[in-house]
Design a protein around this motif. Structure first.
Motif, short mmCIF file in Angstrom:
data_model
loop_
_atom_site.label_atom_id
_atom_site.label_comp_id
_atom_site.label_asym_id
_atom_site.label_seq_id
_atom_site.Cartn_x
_atom_site.Cartn_y
_atom_site.Cartn_z
N THR A 197 -15.29 -73.24 -16.29
CA THR A 197 -13.98 -72.61 -16.12
C THR A 197 -14.18 -71.13 -16.37
OG1 THR A 197 -12.79 -74.56 -16.89
CG2 THR A 197 -11.61 -72.47 -16.97
N ARG B 47 -9.30 -70.83 -2.68
CA ARG B 47 -8.16 -71.64 -3.11
C ARG B 47 -7.48 -72.29 -1.91
NH1 ARG B 47 -5.30 -68.02 -6.25
NH2 ARG B 47 -4.28 -67.33 -4.35
N ASP B 48 -7.34 -71.55 -0.80
CA ASP B 48 -6.72 -72.10 0.41
C ASP B 48 -7.54 -73.24 1.00
OD1 ASP B 48 -4.72 -70.26 0.09
OD2 ASP B 48 -5.44 -68.90 1.67
N GLY C 121 -9.08 -75.33 -0.85
CA GLY C 121 -9.04 -76.41 -1.83
C GLY C 121 -10.31 -76.52 -2.65
N LYS D 42 -9.22 -73.99 -8.10
CA LYS D 42 -7.83 -73.84 -8.56
C LYS D 42 -7.83 -72.64 -9.48
CE LYS D 42 -5.93 -78.25 -7.89
NZ LYS D 42 -4.63 -78.74 -7.79
N SER D 43 -6.70 -71.96 -9.52
CA SER D 43 -6.59 -70.79 -10.39
C SER D 43 -5.20 -70.77 -11.02
CB SER D 43 -6.85 -69.51 -9.60
OG SER D 43 -5.87 -69.37 -8.58
N GLN D 44 -5.16 -70.15 -12.18
CA GLN D 44 -3.90 -70.05 -12.89
C GLN D 44 -3.86 -68.71 -13.60
OE1 GLN D 44 -3.43 -73.06 -15.86
NE2 GLN D 44 -1.26 -72.66 -16.12
N ILE E 156 -10.00 -69.82 -13.68
CA ILE E 156 -10.42 -70.34 -12.36
C ILE E 156 -11.42 -71.46 -12.58
CG2 ILE E 156 -11.36 -69.72 -10.11
CD1 ILE E 156 -10.91 -66.73 -10.99
N THR F 93 -12.67 -77.52 -7.96
CA THR F 93 -12.03 -78.81 -7.70
C THR F 93 -13.13 -79.78 -7.25
OG1 THR F 93 -11.66 -78.23 -5.40
CG2 THR F 93 -9.88 -77.71 -6.96
#
Length: 174
Positions: free
Chosen positions: A23, A39-40, A42, A45-47, A55, A58
């Protein structure tokens, strides 16, 4: 852009950096468009957090890292990500190539969750216990729980030599 489109060098670099960090936490993203592209697709994932960005990869991102292509790519339909099994654990990902151990080729049974390394340990245990039984008939009785557990794991993998036929009890005795 297709989800399975090839990654450019910046995207590959960022995917590998995230993979190595498990992470990744950064105050600011150096290449926000690169992160958005991953991210687009897939792959990550990021937050946004109070301290920056968190980040992580997946399942498709790990698949891309390991195999070099997106699992949704139509040219590789037979190599999709495995579905979860009934107990919630993931089946072993297998690329279709038999794995070699002890001079024999092996393949996982359908939906098995037992890894090849676990299989090798179980195979070694079964062979060791059965080998000791010839000079010490009580060894199997003494190690029965260990033997049963190893046989259970052992049964998740099968021989993969072309034309191999597993003998049943009647054939073995004859």
């Amino acid at each position: 852009m297709k989800r399975w489109a090839a990654l450019n060098s910046r995207q590959h670099t960022l995917l590998n950096q995230i993979s190595e960090a498990a992470t990744m936490v950064v105050p600011e993203v150096a290449h926000p468009r690169t992160m958005s592209a991953l991210r687009d697709r897939g792959l990550i994932k990021s937050q946004r957090t109070a301290t920056g960005w968190s980040i992580w990869l997946t399942e498709p991102g790990r698949f891309y890292r390991d195999h070099g292509y997106h699992p949704d790519h139509p040219a590789y339909r037979g190599h999709r990500l495995p579905a979860k099994s009934a107990d919630g654990s993931k089946p072993v990902a297998w690329d279709g190539k038999p794995l070699e151990h002890d001079g024999m080729l092996w393949k996982p049974g359908p939906g098995t969750t037992v890894t090849f390394d676990e299989f090798v340990v179980a195979h070694t245990t079964v062979v060791e216990i059965l080998g000791h039984t010839t000079w010490n008939p009580w060894i199997r009785e003494e190690r029965e729980p260990e033997f049963r557990a190893a046989v259970k794991v052992f049964g998740h993998w099968h021989r993969a030599e072309p034309g191999f036929h597993q003998w049943n009890v009647e054939e073995t005795i004859a």
